[in-house]
Design a protein around this motif. Structure first.
Motif, PDB file in Angstrom:
ATOM      1  N   LYS A   1       3.009  46.314  51.861  1.00 32.43           N
ATOM      2  CA  LYS A   1       3.439  44.996  52.518  1.00 32.43           C
ATOM      3  C   LYS A   1       2.089  44.235  52.895  1.00 32.43           C
ATOM      4  CE  LYS A   1       6.910  43.133  55.527  1.00 32.43           C
ATOM      5  NZ  LYS A   1       7.917  43.692  56.616  1.00 32.43           N
ATOM      6  N   CYS A   2       1.485  44.817  53.646  1.00 35.53           N
ATOM      7  CA  CYS A   2       0.002  44.440  54.508  1.00 35.53           C
ATOM      8  C   CYS A   2      -0.703  43.319  53.491  1.00 35.53           C
ATOM      9  CB  CYS A   2      -0.649  45.382  55.230  1.00 35.53           C
ATOM     10  SG  CYS A   2      -1.238  46.575  54.069  1.00 35.53           S
TER      11      CYS A   2
ATOM     12  N   ILE B   1      -4.038  40.110  48.958  1.00 36.50           N
ATOM     13  CA  ILE B   1      -4.246  40.694  47.503  1.00 36.50           C
ATOM     14  C   ILE B   1      -4.875  39.763  46.866  1.00 36.50           C
ATOM     15  CG2 ILE B   1      -2.049  40.145  46.629  1.00 36.50           C
ATOM     16  CD1 ILE B   1      -3.812  43.155  46.141  1.00 36.50           C
ATOM     17  N   SER B   2      -4.704  38.304  46.821  1.00 38.92           N
ATOM     18  CA  SER B   2      -5.295  37.581  45.972  1.00 38.92           C
ATOM     19  C   SER B   2      -6.937  37.290  46.279  1.00 38.92           C
ATOM     20  CB  SER B   2      -4.942  35.816  46.405  1.00 38.92           C
ATOM     21  OG  SER B   2      -3.584  35.711  46.220  1.00 38.92           O
TER      22      SER B   2
END
Length: 203
Positions: A173-174, A180-181
């Protein structure tokens, strides 16, 4: 080295080894902002290719004039005006021909005017192909602009494809969304570094 080999080396350099996103770190704003969907990324890539190609042609001619008049210090502001006019034309064309794409690109379409990749390629062309180069300078200038834009389009389309896959992936979730991009962009940059020795022996 023959002309075809030079063009091939220029293509490989612009698209892979000196990619504007992963090597020069120019144009990162639209790269991260418009890479949510492949279709939108492709539209942005085509728009940037059109603008960079024409901008390279017009700024080469203007650059020659500035050198002849010995007022090279006006190159940046002159190039920005040319780019702004081209972007306005592209914006009107997309708005008329594809309202959906126009809405998807949003604020990032007019921001091509301030896209550092577009201005960057014109300044690179000025330094490399306007000052001290003959008639072939305009050819190399336009090809450098188009090939650099194709490298930008490759990067943004690949990023969009990965981000679409990430949306359906089970990630912490973090890291969801922008974090993440950024991680993905960093890993892609490392992957593109592997092309740095490509065709080195042809030089």
């Amino acid at each position: 080295m023959d002309t075809l080999t030079r063009f091939l080396l220029l293509f490989v350099s612009c698209v892979l080894t000196n990619n504007f996103i992963f090597s020069r770190f120019l144009g990162c704003c639209p790269f991260l902002g418009v890479s949510n969907k492949v279709e939108t990324a492709m539209g942005m890539g085509l728009a940037v290719t059109f603008v960079m190609g024409l901008a390279s042609l017009f700024t080469w001619a203007v650059g020659k004039l500035l050198v002849a008049l010995d007022i090279q210090y006006l190159n940046t502001i002159s190039f920005i005006l040319i780019i702004a006019a081209l972007v306005q034309f592209v914006e009107m064309f997309i708005k008329k021909s594809s309202p959906t794409l126009y809405k998807s690109l949003g604020i990032y379409l007019p921001l091509i005017t301030t896209n550092c990749a577009v201005l960057g390629v014109t300044i690179i062309n000025f330094d490399a192909y306007v000052v001290g180069m003959g008639a072939m300078g305009v050819v190399y200038s336009v090809l450098n602009g188009v090939f650099s834009a194709l490298g930008f389009m490759l990067a943004i389309v690949l990023m969009a494809g990965i981000r679409e896959r990430l949306e359906a992936s089970n990630i912490p979730k973090c890291l969801k969304g922008f974090p993440i991009s950024l991680v993905t962009a960093g890993l892609m940059s490392l992957a593109f570094m592997g092309f740095s020795g490509l065709f080195a022996n042809l030089g």
